[in-house]
Design a protein around this motif. Sequence first.
Motif, PDB file in Angstrom:
ATOM      1  N   ILE A 109      -9.715  -3.224  -0.594  1.00 44.19           N
ATOM      2  CA  ILE A 109      -8.300  -3.025  -0.266  1.00 44.19           C
ATOM      3  C   ILE A 109      -7.412  -3.565  -1.379  1.00 44.19           C
ATOM      4  O   ILE A 109      -6.439  -2.929  -1.803  1.00 44.19           O
ATOM      5  CB  ILE A 109      -7.962  -3.699   1.082  1.00 44.19           C
ATOM      6  N   GLU A 110      -7.750  -4.739  -1.894  1.00 39.03           N
ATOM      7  CA  GLU A 110      -6.913  -5.373  -2.913  1.00 39.03           C
ATOM      8  C   GLU A 110      -6.997  -4.657  -4.259  1.00 39.03           C
ATOM      9  O   GLU A 110      -6.080  -4.766  -5.078  1.00 39.03           O
ATOM     10  CB  GLU A 110      -7.324  -6.839  -3.069  1.00 39.03           C
ATOM     11  N   GLN A 111      -8.058  -3.931  -4.487  1.00 39.18           N
ATOM     12  CA  GLN A 111      -8.248  -3.280  -5.784  1.00 39.18           C
ATOM     13  C   GLN A 111      -7.665  -1.868  -5.854  1.00 39.18           C
ATOM     14  O   GLN A 111      -7.731  -1.219  -6.893  1.00 39.18           O
ATOM     15  CB  GLN A 111      -9.751  -3.227  -6.111  1.00 39.18           C
ATOM     16  N   HIS A 112      -7.083  -1.386  -4.756  1.00 39.51           N
ATOM     17  CA  HIS A 112      -6.517  -0.040  -4.786  1.00 39.51           C
ATOM     18  C   HIS A 112      -5.375   0.067  -5.794  1.00 39.51           C
ATOM     19  O   HIS A 112      -4.561  -0.850  -5.937  1.00 39.51           O
ATOM     20  CB  HIS A 112      -6.012   0.368  -3.396  1.00 39.51           C
ATOM     21  N   GLN A 113      -5.346   1.210  -6.464  1.00 41.79           N
ATOM     22  CA  GLN A 113      -4.280   1.524  -7.404  1.00 41.79           C
ATOM     23  C   GLN A 113      -3.288   2.487  -6.741  1.00 41.79           C
ATOM     24  O   GLN A 113      -3.610   3.156  -5.753  1.00 41.79           O
ATOM     25  CB  GLN A 113      -4.853   2.165  -8.673  1.00 41.79           C
ATOM     26  N   ASP A 114      -2.084   2.560  -7.292  1.00 46.82           N
ATOM     27  CA  ASP A 114      -1.062   3.428  -6.706  1.00 46.82           C
ATOM     28  C   ASP A 114      -1.519   4.882  -6.649  1.00 46.82           C
ATOM     29  O   ASP A 114      -1.108   5.636  -5.760  1.00 46.82           O
ATOM     30  CB  ASP A 114       0.237   3.333  -7.517  1.00 46.82           C
TER      31      ASP A 114
END
Length: 321
Positions: free
Chosen positions: A219-224
């Motif tokens: 979840i924290e590594q998602h990019q726009d």
Amino acid sequence: MTSATLQLDAIEAKLFRQLLGCFPTGVAVITTRAADGRPAGLTCNSFSSVSLEPPLVLFSLRKASSLLGTFAEADGFAINILSERQDALSGRFASSKIADKFEGVAWRPGPLGMPIIEDCLASFECSAHARHEAGDHDIFIGEVKHMGGGGPADQALVFYKGAYMMLAESLRALVIQGRLGSADLDEAYRTLYGTLLRLACERATDGEIDAIEAAVDAIEQHQDADSLDQRIESASRFFSAIAAAGHNEALTLMGQTMTTILRERMTHVIPVRPRPDLFPLRRKVALCLRRRDADGAAGALDELITKLRKGGDVPAEPGGQ
């Protein structure tokens, strides 16, 4: 170790049936004509295709079935694939208490004379091709001579883990129609996953807690630029990992229901936007689990849900990014 010395545990019948139930199957009513011309039929989920050239299908029937002789003597049979609205038909043809299964049932004879039940998703009328004994069942193979569809545009009736699997479609309709309110969903998440977190503090393995932390990482590594499907998958994985760590099959099934709701709301109802302010709270859930701090884990989840609802003018979800 050689095959001569290899010792294998005996297959336990109850567990065998339970694990077979993990494979969802369609539901069909298999029909034929008795020697006196009367229609006969039973509910079956062992229907399968066999060959395209020639077009062959099969179903299996218990040797203990009262209709075994009827099907063995018949020169054909029909496969009637049920829709989800025909679950009552499935129960009717499965019941040993109903003498005349066809009473009140709309049906017509097919070109081979086999009973075709009206409004089914599909039907296959077959001539008898082969019959084989296999353990406590007989396998009947038929060659498809006529087939038809044109029933209502329904979903198929699906059998899964001993129950009809119509829940997902019903939930989808409720979500899209806006009949599941945020307050009720928040309460459900707090109650269900709070309980699962407390159980996980007692029962989870280190590997299962690792899986929860991996879901937080994703979840924290998602990019726009990441797609909505990717974000939904990560959010679902976080809650699914918590459910797995709780080791309670009934609550895990309830968790699957909540995951279905989450996916549908994120897809059709609730705009999804990045929420880095929530990262520490998910981390806190995982950390408290690692410490076996049940009150801390449940409290962090409660804080996460509360903050989601107070996060701004765009509504958020328990899986929100």
